[in-house]
Design a protein around this motif. Structure first.
Motif, mmCIF file in Angstrom:
data_model
loop_
_atom_site.group_PDB
_atom_site.id
_atom_site.type_symbol
_atom_site.label_atom_id
_atom_site.label_comp_id
_atom_site.label_asym_id
_atom_site.label_seq_id
_atom_site.Cartn_x
_atom_site.Cartn_y
_atom_site.Cartn_z
ATOM 1 N N VAL A 1 0.866 -1.188 0.000
ATOM 2 C CA VAL A 1 0.000 0.000 0.000
ATOM 3 C C VAL A 1 0.898 1.232 0.000
ATOM 4 N N TRP A 2 0.700 2.092 -0.983
ATOM 5 C CA TRP A 2 1.564 3.259 -1.110
ATOM 6 C C TRP A 2 1.248 4.320 -0.050
ATOM 7 N N ALA A 3 2.178 5.246 0.104
ATOM 8 C CA ALA A 3 2.156 6.215 1.193
ATOM 9 C C ALA A 3 0.952 7.157 1.170
ATOM 10 N N ASP A 4 0.322 7.330 0.016
ATOM 11 C CA ASP A 4 -0.837 8.232 -0.046
ATOM 12 C C ASP A 4 -2.150 7.516 0.269
ATOM 13 N N SER A 5 -2.075 6.223 0.592
ATOM 14 C CA SER A 5 -3.297 5.444 0.837
ATOM 15 C C SER A 5 -3.253 4.716 2.168
ATOM 16 N N LEU A 6 -2.573 5.295 3.149
ATOM 17 C CA LEU A 6 -2.398 4.623 4.436
ATOM 18 C C LEU A 6 -3.374 5.076 5.514
ATOM 19 N N ALA A 7 -4.258 6.018 5.203
ATOM 20 C CA ALA A 7 -5.361 6.312 6.114
ATOM 21 C C ALA A 7 -6.323 5.131 6.086
ATOM 22 N N TYR B 1 2.211 -5.204 2.458
ATOM 23 C CA TYR B 1 3.165 -4.331 3.125
ATOM 24 C C TYR B 1 2.654 -2.899 3.266
ATOM 25 N N VAL B 2 3.082 -2.234 4.324
ATOM 26 C CA VAL B 2 3.121 -0.774 4.350
ATOM 27 C C VAL B 2 4.361 -0.407 3.545
ATOM 28 N N HIS B 3 4.176 0.277 2.408
ATOM 29 C CA HIS B 3 5.304 0.485 1.493
ATOM 30 C C HIS B 3 6.376 1.399 2.094
ATOM 31 N N ARG B 4 5.955 2.505 2.645
ATOM 32 C CA ARG B 4 6.861 3.416 3.360
ATOM 33 C C ARG B 4 6.071 4.112 4.470
ATOM 34 N N PRO B 5 6.641 4.238 5.640
ATOM 35 C CA PRO B 5 5.921 4.889 6.750
ATOM 36 C C PRO B 5 6.037 6.417 6.672
ATOM 37 N N ILE B 6 5.457 6.988 5.610
ATOM 38 C CA ILE B 6 5.513 8.438 5.375
ATOM 39 C C ILE B 6 4.132 8.915 4.941
ATOM 40 N N GLU B 7 4.012 10.221 4.705
ATOM 41 C CA GLU B 7 2.782 10.853 4.210
ATOM 42 C C GLU B 7 1.590 10.523 5.102
ATOM 43 N N THR B 8 0.670 9.692 4.646
ATOM 44 C CA THR B 8 -0.560 9.445 5.400
ATOM 45 C C THR B 8 -0.418 8.334 6.436
ATOM 46 N N TYR B 9 0.794 7.853 6.629
ATOM 47 C CA TYR B 9 1.009 6.786 7.615
ATOM 48 C C TYR B 9 0.825 7.317 9.028
ATOM 49 N N ASP B 10 -0.037 6.649 9.770
ATOM 50 C CA ASP B 10 -0.211 6.901 11.196
ATOM 51 C C ASP B 10 -0.126 5.534 11.879
ATOM 52 N N PRO B 11 0.868 5.309 12.713
ATOM 53 C CA PRO B 11 1.079 3.956 13.242
ATOM 54 C C PRO B 11 -0.175 3.299 13.790
ATOM 55 N N GLU B 12 -0.865 3.987 14.684
ATOM 56 C CA GLU B 12 -2.054 3.388 15.300
ATOM 57 C C GLU B 12 -3.138 3.102 14.268
ATOM 58 N N ALA B 13 -3.506 4.119 13.505
ATOM 59 C CA ALA B 13 -4.628 3.985 12.574
ATOM 60 C C ALA B 13 -4.303 3.025 11.434
ATOM 61 N N THR B 14 -3.128 3.176 10.865
ATOM 62 C CA THR B 14 -2.765 2.344 9.715
ATOM 63 C C THR B 14 -2.628 0.878 10.104
ATOM 64 N N LEU B 15 -1.865 0.613 11.143
ATOM 65 C CA LEU B 15 -1.568 -0.774 11.483
ATOM 66 C C LEU B 15 -2.780 -1.506 12.027
ATOM 67 N N ARG B 16 -3.630 -0.804 12.757
ATOM 68 C CA ARG B 16 -4.857 -1.458 13.226
ATOM 69 C C ARG B 16 -5.766 -1.818 12.046
ATOM 70 N N THR B 17 -5.708 -1.010 10.995
ATOM 71 C CA THR B 17 -6.494 -1.338 9.800
ATOM 72 C C THR B 17 -5.916 -2.556 9.097
ATOM 73 N N PHE B 18 -4.588 -2.662 9.050
ATOM 74 C CA PHE B 18 -3.968 -3.868 8.480
ATOM 75 C C PHE B 18 -4.399 -5.108 9.273
ATOM 76 N N ASP B 19 -4.416 -4.993 10.597
ATOM 77 C CA ASP B 19 -4.902 -6.115 11.406
ATOM 78 C C ASP B 19 -6.341 -6.466 11.047
ATOM 79 N N SER B 20 -7.153 -5.451 10.816
ATOM 80 C CA SER B 20 -8.557 -5.712 10.492
ATOM 81 C C SER B 20 -8.699 -6.433 9.153
#
Length: 254
Positions: free
Chosen positions: A62-68, A92-111
């Protein structure tokens, strides 16, 4: 994850027949990304092959502009459709930049794992500190960390972290964008083993415990040669010579 030593990096591949040929000659790990713009090409290549789906590891990012959160969900669904699969084996989270938010992004990956849309969560281009933050948030274990890794650039601290927590490192650009053929120590080892600098570079990457390589190749000859590189047995003196290369060239800095 139980990954093969050599997989196929698909950035820049625009012909589904290349993917089908790769599967025919023995590749079982295919790596793509939303930003490559070729997930549909990879999917079509898989569809043209008779390799059973359960033998394949299909990875995308998932690219950095789509991590919300909503964008992760929507873009992953679109990736599934383009790849022609119900479940993506490794996302994968492609790069932890731009719209990446650790809590929000990673919890969505878990979902997404809970939905059955993905099997494993991967991270790519993370620092050691970012890996630690991710570990504290994810319910899923880190399944793989994809990083640039070749004779001109590697991060021992990231490799140590992977070994400590028992997840594989996936090495992208293992041939340093072709630069390995101009590195005297690599060329010398290749001449000694009567092979190519590219094969030696791949063999050197694989001497690192827990590291898997995903070189890009398009022709059948190069696809087969890269797989054969996993069978080259480098001596300690060969490894030391390549380890001693002092240049540090990161091809894809943030």
């Amino acid at each position: 994850m139980d990954l093969p030593p050599i997989g196929l990096g698909t950035m820049g591949i625009e012909d589904p027949d290349v993917i089908a040929t790769a599967l025919e000659v023995g590749y079982r790990h295919l790596d793509t990304a939303q930003i490559y713009g070729n997930e549909a090409v990879v999917g079509e290549g898989i569809a043209r092959s008779d390799v059973p789906r359960d033998e394949l590891t299909i990875a995308t990012k998932v690219w950095a502009d789509s991590l919300a959160p909503n964008d992760v969900i929507d873009s992953t669904d679109a990736s599934r459709e383009r790849l022609g699969v119900e479940t993506i084996d490794l996302l994968y989270v492609h790069r932890p930049i731009e719209t990446y938010d650790p809590e929000a992004t990673l919890r969505t990956f878990d979902s997404l794992r809970e939905r059955g849309w993905i099997e494993h969560v991967g991270l790519s281009n993370f620092t050691r500190e970012e890996l630690e933050t991710a570990r504290s948030i994810l319910v899923a274990p880190i399944a793989a960390h994809q990083v640039e890794f070749h004779p001109l650039f590697r991060s021992p601290g990231l490799l140590e972290h992977a070994r400590r927590y028992e997840y594989p490192v996936v090495a992208y650009s293992p041939l340093a964008g072709g630069r390995v053929r101009d590195l005297e120590p690599v060329v010398a080892v290749a001449e000694k083993h009567e092979t190519t600098p590219e094969a030696v570079a791949l063999a050197w990457v694989l001497t690192h415990d827990g590291v898997h390589a995903i070189p890009k190749a398009s022709s059948r000859d190069h696809l087969e040669a890269n797989l054969e590189a996993a069978r080259i047995d480098l001596e300690s003196v060969d490894i030391d010579a390549i380890d001693a290369i002092e240049r540090r060239e990161e091809l894809f800095p943030e």
